[in-house]
Design an enzyme around this catalytic site. Structure first.
Site, short mmCIF file in Angstrom:
data_model
loop_
_atom_site.label_atom_id
_atom_site.label_comp_id
_atom_site.label_asym_id
_atom_site.label_seq_id
_atom_site.Cartn_x
_atom_site.Cartn_y
_atom_site.Cartn_z
N ALA A 83 -26.19 7.35 -14.52
CA ALA A 83 -24.85 7.15 -15.06
C ALA A 83 -23.84 7.78 -14.12
CB ALA A 83 -24.73 7.79 -16.44
N LYS A 84 -22.59 7.50 -14.35
CA LYS A 84 -21.52 8.19 -13.64
C LYS A 84 -20.27 8.06 -14.46
CE LYS A 84 -21.18 10.44 -9.67
NZ LYS A 84 -22.25 11.15 -8.95
N GLY A 85 -19.36 9.01 -14.29
CA GLY A 85 -18.08 8.94 -14.99
C GLY A 85 -16.96 9.26 -14.03
N VAL A 145 -20.09 4.92 -17.03
CA VAL A 145 -21.00 3.78 -16.87
C VAL A 145 -22.44 4.30 -16.93
CG1 VAL A 145 -21.84 2.01 -15.27
CG2 VAL A 145 -19.38 2.44 -15.47
#
Ligand code: NAD
Length: 418
Positions: A106-108, A61
């Site tokens: 962001a992050k995953g 995201v």
């Protein structure tokens, strides 16, 4: 019946709404900032070592890109889902803006319990996940880093996969890499060092001598382990630490460095460590200590236990460990919460240094890295603390106001396309 505990995504939205209210943000801007810019969900087919295939879910995201490329870690955890990743991505946006580095957030994540998979399987998961999200990442677009359940080896596989696909080596595509492939001196301990700096800044302001302070640390991973060690080395008495299996308590104090060594030599958990009493993670949160450092997952201090927290200071090594309901209770009780986007921002600060070094192919010494980190953290703490005083708000609201305000300002300046 007790209300359901606030999720990370709900918490992130409530915090944003509070900052928007204090800043007087117009509705359109608030809505824009409440909505992730780009989301990708991928399936990750994995051939297990025994030959059978299973399919995992992965996410990336990008919450906001207004101030620069997206930045944020990758989490491997069984409870990771798109909403958690959204919240973590949003917090990254405010964190980067708060400490003044030119990134969006962001992050995953991959929904997986990495403890149940071999190294070979984790390498295949990482390479497939990296390949699936490859179209949206890159040193100018989105730069991942380690988070819960991932480490510098994960980043090396990630960097290699990206580079092989490009046909040349791209060190700047991830941070938190091993030094041998473009990692930075000081990145391994950066988040924990930042926790130390922000804890000490809070103690200094309150006129408390760190050598008189007892500490409990939840989560004995990359952040919690070294935070415990640095706090111990700086003179605090660390009396409790824990991991997913439970905790270890000794009122006389622990030796975190020895515990880290034991874990590296194959000890499975700090729970039941020789010379300590076993405590649960729930008991650790309520221990009679001066400083509590939650450094594991979200939502561990919540509406139902906040009134039993006995620490005077909570320094959030983890992202989102305190729910907004708990924040209110703690504020009423005079507990000082040093919020995540400030307290654990040392990691992304040195990730930024790593990326800058990669892009320039030029290396800094560990002292240079640590000095610059200290300057950033102490500057950010002073700014947050001054705003909190001026506006009569909590440190969290002040930190969010600075972060959110800077992103809103970038939006206004860039204008709306088309
Ligand atoms: P890690 O995987 O290295 O360590 C996580 C620790 O938490 C482990 O000790 C694990 O056993 C424990 N844990 C897992 N589930 C738990 C549970 N249900 N209850 C109690 N303990 C549990 O992860 P990390 O990188 O140290 O990250 C910890 C926190 O710090 C996360 O919130 C992460 O987002 C945040 N953070 C990490 C960094 C970084 O640089 N790694 C930077 C900023 C913030």
């Amino acid at each position: 019946m007790a209300a359901a505990r606030q999720s990370a995504w709900e918490s992130a939205q409530i915090q944003l709404a509070a900052a928007a209210r204090h800043l007087g943000l117009e509705d359109g801007t608030h809505q824009l900032l409440a909505t992730p810019r780009r989301e990708m969900t991928v399936s990750i087919p994995l051939r297990r070592d025994d030959g059978h295939v299973e399919v995992l879910r992965g996410y990336r995201v990008q919450h906001n890109l207004s101030r620069g490329p997206a930045k944020g870690g990758i989490r491997y955890h069984p409870s990771t889902d798109i909403d958690e990743v959204r919240a973590l991505a949003m917090w990254m946006t405010w964190k980067c803006a708060l400490i003044g580095i030119p990134y969006g957030g962001a992050k995953g994540g991959v929904t997986i319990d990495p403890r149940l998979y071999s190294q070979n399987e984790l390498e295949r998961v990482t390479r497939r996940y990296a390949s699936e999200i490859l179209p949206i990442i890159g040193p100018e677009r989105d730069i991942p880093a380690p988070d819960v359940g991932t480490d510098e080896q994960t980043m090396a596989w990630f960097m290699d996969t990206y580079s092989v696909n490009k046909g040349y080596t791209v060190t700047g595509v991830v941070t938190g890499k091993p030094i041998s492939v473009g990692g930075s001196q000081g990145r391994g301990g950066a988040t924990s060092r930042g926790v130390l700096f922000s804890a000490f800044a809070a103690l200094r302001e309150a006129g408390v001598d760190p050598r008189d302070v007892s500490v409990a640390v939840q989560g004995f991973g990359k952040v919690g382990g070294l935070a415990a060690q640095f706090l111990h080395d700086a003179g605090c008495k660390v009396v409790a630490v824990s991991d997913v299996k439970g905790g270890a308590y000794n009122s006389m104090g622990l030796n975190p460095a020895a515990m880290i060594r034991a874990m590296k030599q194959g000890l499975d958990s700090v729970a039941g460590y020789p010379g300590t009493d076993h405590i649960s993670n729930e008991e650790l949160i309520e221990l009679d200590v001066d400083v509590l450092v939650p450094a594991a997952l979200e939502g561990v201090v919540h509406e139902s236990n906040a009134d039993r927290v006995r620490a005077r200071f909570i320094v959030e090594g983890a992202n989102g460990p305190t729910t907004p309901d708990a924040d209110e209770i703690l504020e009423d009780r005079g507990v000082l919460v040093v919020p995540d986007i400030l307290a654990n921002s040392g990691g992304v600060a040195v990730s930024y240094f790593e990326w800058v070094q990669d892009l320039q192919a030029y290396w800094w010494t560990e002292d240079q890295v640590n000095d610059r980190l200290k300057a950033i953290m102490e500057g950010a703490y002073a700014e947050v603390s001054a705003l909190a005083r001026d506006e009569k708000v909590s440190l969290r609201t002040a930190a969010q106001m600075i972060g959110v305000g800077r992103v809103a300002e970038a939006h206004r300046t860039r204008g709306l396309y088309p």
